[in-house]
Design an enzyme around this catalytic site. Structure first.
Site, PDB file in Angstrom:
ATOM      1  N   ASP A  12       0.811  -1.222   0.000  1.00  0.00           N
ATOM      2  CA  ASP A  12       0.000   0.000   0.000  1.00  0.00           C
ATOM      3  C   ASP A  12       0.845   1.273   0.000  1.00  0.00           C
ATOM      4  OD1 ASP A  12      -2.238  -1.686   0.237  1.00  0.00           O
ATOM      5  OD2 ASP A  12      -2.001  -1.733   2.411  1.00  0.00           O
ATOM      6  N   ALA A  38      -4.281  -8.387  -2.812  1.00  0.00           N
ATOM      7  CA  ALA A  38      -4.061  -6.985  -2.443  1.00  0.00           C
ATOM      8  C   ALA A  38      -4.493  -6.144  -3.633  1.00  0.00           C
ATOM      9  CB  ALA A  38      -2.597  -6.742  -2.130  1.00  0.00           C
ATOM     10  N   HIS A  40      -4.363  -2.278  -5.846  1.00  0.00           N
ATOM     11  CA  HIS A  40      -3.744  -0.983  -6.109  1.00  0.00           C
ATOM     12  C   HIS A  40      -4.852   0.001  -6.428  1.00  0.00           C
ATOM     13  CE1 HIS A  40       0.056  -2.992  -6.476  1.00  0.00           C
ATOM     14  NE2 HIS A  40      -0.401  -3.757  -7.435  1.00  0.00           N
ATOM     15  N   GLY A 304     -11.578  -3.388   2.386  1.00  0.00           N
ATOM     16  CA  GLY A 304     -12.183  -2.242   3.059  1.00  0.00           C
ATOM     17  C   GLY A 304     -11.776  -2.141   4.528  1.00  0.00           C
TER      18      GLY A 304
HETATM   19  P1  GDP Z   1      -0.297   0.051  -3.746  1.00  0.00           P
HETATM   20  O1  GDP Z   1      -0.904  -1.257  -3.422  1.00  0.00           O
HETATM   21  O2  GDP Z   1       1.146   0.155  -3.372  1.00  0.00           O
HETATM   22  O3  GDP Z   1      -0.533   0.462  -5.159  1.00  0.00           O
HETATM   23  O4  GDP Z   1      -1.018   1.138  -2.837  1.00  0.00           O
HETATM   24  P2  GDP Z   1      -2.588   1.359  -2.585  1.00  0.00           P
HETATM   25  O5  GDP Z   1      -3.240   1.687  -3.840  1.00  0.00           O
HETATM   26  O6  GDP Z   1      -3.151   0.267  -1.777  1.00  0.00           O
HETATM   27  O7  GDP Z   1      -2.531   2.615  -1.600  1.00  0.00           O
HETATM   28  C1  GDP Z   1      -2.041   3.828  -1.953  1.00  0.00           C
HETATM   29  C2  GDP Z   1      -3.137   4.872  -1.800  1.00  0.00           C
HETATM   30  O8  GDP Z   1      -2.552   6.136  -1.793  1.00  0.00           O
HETATM   31  C3  GDP Z   1      -4.125   4.888  -2.934  1.00  0.00           C
HETATM   32  O9  GDP Z   1      -5.390   5.268  -2.437  1.00  0.00           O
HETATM   33  C4  GDP Z   1      -3.578   5.973  -3.871  1.00  0.00           C
HETATM   34  O10 GDP Z   1      -4.556   6.606  -4.659  1.00  0.00           O
HETATM   35  C5  GDP Z   1      -3.028   6.925  -2.885  1.00  0.00           C
HETATM   36  N1  GDP Z   1      -1.863   7.694  -3.304  1.00  0.00           N
HETATM   37  C6  GDP Z   1      -0.776   7.306  -4.018  1.00  0.00           C
HETATM   38  N2  GDP Z   1       0.129   8.304  -4.077  1.00  0.00           N
HETATM   39  C7  GDP Z   1      -0.409   9.335  -3.379  1.00  0.00           C
HETATM   40  C8  GDP Z   1       0.066  10.629  -3.030  1.00  0.00           C
HETATM   41  O11 GDP Z   1       1.163  11.044  -3.348  1.00  0.00           O
HETATM   42  N3  GDP Z   1      -0.776  11.391  -2.268  1.00  0.00           N
HETATM   43  C9  GDP Z   1      -1.985  10.977  -1.839  1.00  0.00           C
HETATM   44  N4  GDP Z   1      -2.730  11.780  -1.100  1.00  0.00           N
HETATM   45  N5  GDP Z   1      -2.441   9.744  -2.125  1.00  0.00           N
HETATM   46  C10 GDP Z   1      -1.663   8.958  -2.892  1.00  0.00           C
END
Ligand code: GDP
Length: 425
Positions: A12, A38, A40, A304
């Site tokens: 995440d 998981a 994204h 969730g």
């Molecule tokens: P992943 O599994 O590594 O892709 O990460 P997730 O998608 O589970 O969690 C990352 C969350 O952070 C998501 O809701 C993204 O939209 C959000 N996100 C990613 N980069 C940024 C950022 O620079 N700022 C903010 N506010 N949210 C971000």
């Protein structure tokens, strides 16, 4: 050139956003490990998406999305996802599925549920997507490879019979649940065959040629270093390697072709599931960060579930970056911290009265207490800023302090969830 995008922490970290962003200049994006357990979250011109199986580069018309052999392939979930994105106006993606990928079976999902129920309070906090039973079967050599869907009926039925003999012993005697039948498993496999057949190919041969032609290839990791079964917080880990090095195996490419390893680190910590998390915070402090975190709060993209929250952990991240073989750090979700007067950063672990900056094995980790350094906040909204010099001084101080602690160059700073919310250094 091949670039891997992987996570330094518990997952995440924002790998989806970074992969989506880098995909603009990529030809091929490959998922090489993990499954639909998981997710994204990606925010782009088409809307907001939670992808579980499709690579995050799927939104561009020019990219090919590949499911590599290392993935736990849940065929109905893959095609549901394709349907979902098409319904939101994304052009039909070009998909290839490795003939050597193995399939998650409905009974893997059931075994995952039954085992978590059996463990009760000692459960792993699995997302119950069948991932651990799937990989157990793969390595016990009783999994089903996509290529086997094309075997003749007799061969496949013989194999099913051998496999379910073992499964049924557990189902009937350990879990007290209904047994599997050959017909049921065979019929499921035939449904899967119909769905996947048009996309199946020898992915490693395809990638070999693509590399020779100079194509840009991204390998997209799931979860992060802490969840790696060898180098993470065993046993509270996932069941396939989360490391860039495994990208070579799980995609079927030469290891020396991975030239760039972009390790994504989030500006604070979060984790899902059980397991060691030294810089974890609780109560109102955690609730506030969870509420403000990510894009609309830190809640699992698949389940969730509220994520566990913590301050940035330099010890875990330094180790997490090292074990990935990091060439570049993408430092994400920094904008979220703009509300804090002061920001604690974990710079060491105190274990049995001694302070260390080296990430230990799990039994020592259980005893570790965080040693914090408190940095000043910047109390400003940094979204929309495009140049590093335009960031507030304390914000740059935070980035530079963390960069010196982890010892790997932060070359990208993400200050919002969108594709263009990025500052290159
Ligand atoms: P992943 O599994 O590594 O892709 O990460 P997730 O998608 O589970 O969690 C990352 C969350 O952070 C998501 O809701 C993204 O939209 C959000 N996100 C990613 N980069 C940024 C950022 O620079 N700022 C903010 N506010 N949210 C971000």
């Amino acid at each position: 050139m091949v670039t891997a995008v992987v996570g330094a922490n518990w997952g995440d970290e924002g790998k989806g956003k970074i992969t989506d962003m880098l995909s603009e200049k990529a030809d091929i994006i490959v998922r090489f490990q993990g499954g639909a357990n998981a997710g994204h979250t990606i925010v782009n011109d088409y809307g907001k998406f939670a992808l579980h199986t499709l690579p995050s580069g799927v939104f561009y018309g020019h990219t090919t999305s590949i499911i590599g052999n290392g993935v736990a392939l849940d065929i109905p979930k893959l095609f549901n996802e394709v349907k979902e994105i098409e319904e939101k106006g994304v052009p039909a993606p070009k998909i290839l599925v490795s003939d050597r990928a193995q399939m998650v079976m409905p009974y893997h999902v059931l075994f995952d549920q039954y085992e978590e129920e059996r463990l009760g309070g000692k459960a792993f906090g699995s997302t119950k997507s069948g991932i651990a039973p799937f990989y157990s079967d793969k390595y016990a050599k009783i999994g089903f490879q996509v290529s086997e869907l094309f075997d003749d009926e007799e061969t496949l039925r013989d194999k099913i019979e051998t496999v379910i003999l073992k499964k049924n012993v557990l189902l009937e005697n350990l879990y007290h649940k209904p047994a599997l039948t050959v017909d049921e498993v065979y019929n499921t496999l035939m449904e899967y065959k119909e769905m996947v057949a048009p996309f199946v190919c020898d992915v490693s041969a395809f990638l070999y040629d693509a590399i020779k032609e100079g194509k840009n290839i991204l390998l997209e990791g799931q979860l992060g270093s802490m969840k790696d079964p060898d180098h993470g917080i065993y046993p509270m880990v996932t069941s396939s390697s989360t490391l860039a090095g495994y990208g070579a195996v799980g995609a079927g490419i030469p290891p020396y072709e991975i030239k760039k390893i972009v390790t994504v680190c989030k500006a604070y910590s979060s984790a899902v599931g059980a397991g060691e998390f030294v810089s974890e915070i609780f109560g109102d402090e955690a609730d506030e960060l969870r509420k403000r975190g990510g894009d609309g709060g830190e809640f699992g993209a698949t389940t969730g579930r509220p994520r566990r929250m913590g301050w940035f952990d330099c010890v875990a991240s330094k180790y997490g970056c090292r074990i990935q073989g990091t060439t570049d750090v993408a430092f994400t979700v920094l904008d979220v911290l703009g509300y804090l007067d002061e920001i604690p950063v974990c710079v060491g672990y105190e274990i049995d009265g001694e302070v260390t900056k080296d990430f230990p094995t799990t039994s020592k980790l259980k005893k570790a207490k965080p040693v914090y350094k408190v940095l000043s906040g910047w109390k400003e909204d940094i979204r929309g800023i495009k140049k590093y010099e335009d960031l507030p001084e304390n914000c740059r101080g935070y980035i530079e302090f963390i960069e010196s602690e982890i010892g790997f160059p932060i070359t990208m700073v993400s200050n919002g969830p969108g594709r263009s919310d990025i500052i290159y250094r």
